[in-house]
Design a protein around this motif. Structure first.
Motif, PDB file in Angstrom:
ATOM      1  N   THR A  50       0.759  -1.238  -0.052  1.00 38.20           N
ATOM      2  CA  THR A  50       0.008   0.012   0.047  1.00 38.20           C
ATOM      3  C   THR A  50       0.754   1.252  -0.005  1.00 38.20           C
ATOM      4  O   THR A  50       0.721   2.339  -0.871  1.00 38.20           O
ATOM      5  N   THR A  51       1.949   1.176   0.943  1.00 36.50           N
ATOM      6  CA  THR A  51       2.807   2.407   0.717  1.00 36.50           C
ATOM      7  C   THR A  51       3.532   2.743  -0.512  1.00 36.50           C
ATOM      8  O   THR A  51       3.757   3.790  -0.716  1.00 36.50           O
ATOM      9  N   GLU A  52       3.810   1.542  -0.999  1.00 42.10           N
ATOM     10  CA  GLU A  52       4.718   1.798  -2.410  1.00 42.10           C
ATOM     11  C   GLU A  52       3.689   2.296  -3.427  1.00 42.10           C
ATOM     12  O   GLU A  52       3.939   3.026  -4.126  1.00 42.10           O
ATOM     13  N   ARG A  53       2.304   1.821  -3.469  1.00 40.57           N
ATOM     14  CA  ARG A  53       1.462   2.180  -4.262  1.00 40.57           C
ATOM     15  C   ARG A  53       1.218   3.680  -4.071  1.00 40.57           C
ATOM     16  O   ARG A  53       0.958   4.730  -4.881  1.00 40.57           O
ATOM     17  N   LEU A  54       1.096   4.144  -2.685  1.00 42.48           N
ATOM     18  CA  LEU A  54       0.784   5.891  -2.317  1.00 42.48           C
ATOM     19  C   LEU A  54       1.933   6.694  -2.911  1.00 42.48           C
ATOM     20  O   LEU A  54       1.682   7.434  -3.632  1.00 42.48           O
ATOM     21  N   ARG A  55       3.108   6.058  -2.833  1.00 45.37           N
ATOM     22  CA  ARG A  55       4.572   6.615  -3.302  1.00 45.37           C
ATOM     23  C   ARG A  55       4.289   6.809  -4.907  1.00 45.37           C
ATOM     24  O   ARG A  55       4.656   8.026  -5.323  1.00 45.37           O
ATOM     25  N   ALA A  56       3.901   5.772  -5.445  1.00 41.69           N
ATOM     26  CA  ALA A  56       3.841   5.939  -6.918  1.00 41.69           C
ATOM     27  C   ALA A  56       2.744   6.873  -7.438  1.00 41.69           C
ATOM     28  O   ALA A  56       2.941   7.782  -8.625  1.00 41.69           O
ATOM     29  N   GLU A  57       1.707   7.009  -6.744  1.00 43.47           N
ATOM     30  CA  GLU A  57       0.713   7.917  -7.249  1.00 43.47           C
ATOM     31  C   GLU A  57       1.133   9.293  -6.768  1.00 43.47           C
ATOM     32  O   GLU A  57       0.730  10.159  -7.523  1.00 43.47           O
ATOM     33  N   VAL A  58       1.669   9.660  -5.701  1.00 46.97           N
ATOM     34  CA  VAL A  58       2.067  10.825  -5.240  1.00 46.97           C
ATOM     35  C   VAL A  58       3.202  11.389  -6.409  1.00 46.97           C
ATOM     36  O   VAL A  58       3.253  12.508  -6.702  1.00 46.97           O
ATOM     37  N   HIS A  59       3.947  10.540  -6.877  1.00 45.79           N
ATOM     38  CA  HIS A  59       5.065  10.872  -7.697  1.00 45.79           C
ATOM     39  C   HIS A  59       4.492  11.220  -9.071  1.00 45.79           C
ATOM     40  O   HIS A  59       5.520  11.501 -10.017  1.00 45.79           O
ATOM     41  N   LYS A  60       3.210  11.028  -9.558  1.00 46.12           N
ATOM     42  CA  LYS A  60       2.769  11.371 -10.524  1.00 46.12           C
ATOM     43  C   LYS A  60       2.575  13.096 -10.669  1.00 46.12           C
ATOM     44  O   LYS A  60       2.731  13.685 -11.790  1.00 46.12           O
ATOM     45  N   VAL A  61       2.742  13.517  -9.498  1.00 45.55           N
ATOM     46  CA  VAL A  61       2.665  15.006  -9.357  1.00 45.55           C
ATOM     47  C   VAL A  61       3.874  15.617  -9.200  1.00 45.55           C
ATOM     48  O   VAL A  61       4.326  16.498  -9.556  1.00 45.55           O
ATOM     49  N   VAL A  62       4.389  15.002  -7.897  1.00 46.56           N
ATOM     50  CA  VAL A  62       5.681  15.535  -7.182  1.00 46.56           C
ATOM     51  C   VAL A  62       6.972  14.926  -7.775  1.00 46.56           C
ATOM     52  O   VAL A  62       7.032  13.516  -7.333  1.00 46.56           O
ATOM     53  N   VAL A  63       7.868  15.619  -8.049  1.00 46.05           N
ATOM     54  CA  VAL A  63       9.139  14.806  -8.320  1.00 46.05           C
ATOM     55  C   VAL A  63      10.261  15.194  -7.174  1.00 46.05           C
ATOM     56  O   VAL A  63      10.509  16.097  -6.776  1.00 46.05           O
ATOM     57  N   GLY A  64      10.802  14.120  -6.954  1.00 47.70           N
ATOM     58  CA  GLY A  64      11.631  13.857  -5.845  1.00 47.70           C
ATOM     59  C   GLY A  64      11.144  14.187  -4.324  1.00 47.70           C
ATOM     60  O   GLY A  64       9.785  13.439  -4.304  1.00 47.70           O
ATOM     61  N   GLN A  65      11.447  14.961  -3.568  1.00 46.87           N
ATOM     62  CA  GLN A  65      11.013  15.096  -2.126  1.00 46.87           C
ATOM     63  C   GLN A  65      10.680  13.639  -1.462  1.00 46.87           C
ATOM     64  O   GLN A  65       9.741  13.364  -0.703  1.00 46.87           O
ATOM     65  N   ASP A  66      11.548  12.616  -1.627  1.00 50.30           N
ATOM     66  CA  ASP A  66      11.350  11.188  -1.284  1.00 50.30           C
ATOM     67  C   ASP A  66      11.464  11.250   0.312  1.00 50.30           C
ATOM     68  O   ASP A  66      10.746  10.405   1.028  1.00 50.30           O
ATOM     69  N   ARG A  67      12.493  11.915   0.957  1.00 53.25           N
ATOM     70  CA  ARG A  67      12.480  11.817   2.376  1.00 53.25           C
ATOM     71  C   ARG A  67      11.266  12.490   2.934  1.00 53.25           C
ATOM     72  O   ARG A  67      10.823  11.694   3.828  1.00 53.25           O
TER      73      ARG A  67
END
Length: 318
Positions: free
Chosen positions: A9-26
């Motif tokens: 679930t958290t991996e899918r959340l990351r992938a969806e957010v990265h559709k909009v935001v580049v970087g800011q992984d931390r």
């Protein structure tokens, strides 16, 4: 919920957010930990570093209700909480709910509103409830505040009081991106000047409120052995009575650090906490809870540096 399901679930959340935001992984990783810890987040960064965009994309990817408040100097507590209005049809007062009645509240530039309005969030952040005209109203079980603030502007701002800062699980600092990340941003967003509606990015909700509550129950069951408990307590206690710090972290910081370490372990797929989980979260948990002594500020010491010294000095269990 199984740990593998939490990781997925958290991996899918990351992938969806990265559709909009580049970087800011931390920053995104810490927001995920806060989500599973039932904690609030304060995101601090200079203008234009995608603080609000990150918060909005995160809320949209969750698939829960979310509202955004632009905090301004003329905002009143009733604008946040709501108010009782008289209904002439029924001859009774009816509650008109404010934007705080949601699952995820994006509080944009929270330090631009006066203390009276800031204080409207205190009960909600601590008790997940608000009191209006003497009557207490429960908020959603998934209630979470994602607040942003600008660290460099002093004109027209009101610093958050210590009691309110202590209610935030994390203070996340967002800096400038790397060159490759900035190039990717230009490729994605370089054809417009205004931020489009979040719906235009095609974010697919990956977790509803019931999923979120199930993940939090699983996190609460993560093992925290006695040596780790001692390590958490020793870290927090080491911030007190230091010459460089006028005020150390509160006991609430210790309980929050332990909860966040459990969530961090769950995201890593472990059913137990290790010292590295605690170390990874010590800075964002403690940086806003310590107050520098005037002499330390004059010498140029920062809160981050003071907390880093504490982490270096307190021995981790083997």
């Amino acid at each position: 919920m199984e740990l593998q399901a939490i990781r997925d679930t958290t991996e899918r959340l990351r992938a969806e957010v990265h559709k909009v935001v580049v970087g800011q992984d931390r920053a995104l990783d810490l927001m995920l930990v806060a989500l599973l810890s039932d904690g609030h987040v304060l995101v601090e960064g200079v203008p234009g570093t995608a603080k609000t965009l990150l918060a909005r994309a995160f809320a949209a990817a969750l698939g829960v209700g979310f509202n955004r408040i632009q905090f301004t100097p003329d905002l009143m507590p009733g604008d946040v909480l709501g108010t009782n209005l008289f209904d002439f049809r029924t001859n009774a007062f009816v509650l008109t709910k404010g934007p705080i009645f949601t699952d995820v509240l994006v509080a944009d530039e929270i330090n631009r509103t006066p203390p009276k309005t800031q204080a409207a969030l205190l009960q909600a952040m601590q008790e997940r409830a608000v009191t209006i005209d003497g009557k207490t109203h429960r908020l959603s079980g998934g209630f979470m505040v994602l607040a942003t603030q600008n660290p460099i502007e002093q004109e027209g701002t009101y610093p958050l009081p210590e009691a309110q800062l202590d209610r935030f699980l994390f203070k996340i600092t967002v800096g400038y991106p790397e060159r490759d990340e900035e190039r990717a941003m230009v490729r994605v967003h370089g054809h417009r000047t205004a931020t489009p509606p979040i719906t235009e990015f095609g974010i697919a909700p990956v977790a509803g409120l019931e999923d979120l509550l199930a993940m939090r129950r699983a996190v609460a069951a993560i093992r925290l052995e006695e040596p780790i408990v001692d390590y958490v307590v020793d870290l927090v206690r080491a911030t007190r009575g230091r010459p460089a710090l006028l005020c150390g972290a509160s006991p609430r910081a210790a309980t929050m650090l332990a909860t966040a370490a459990r969530a961090h372990a769950a995201i890593q797929g472990r059913a137990f906490v290790i010292p590295d989980d605690v170390k990874a979260l010590a800075l964002p948990v403690l940086r806003h809870r310590v107050v520098l002594a005037p002499g330390a500020e004059i010498e140029g010491l920062t809160a981050d540096q003071a907390v880093a010294r504490v982490v270096e000095e307190v021995g981790a269990p083997r």
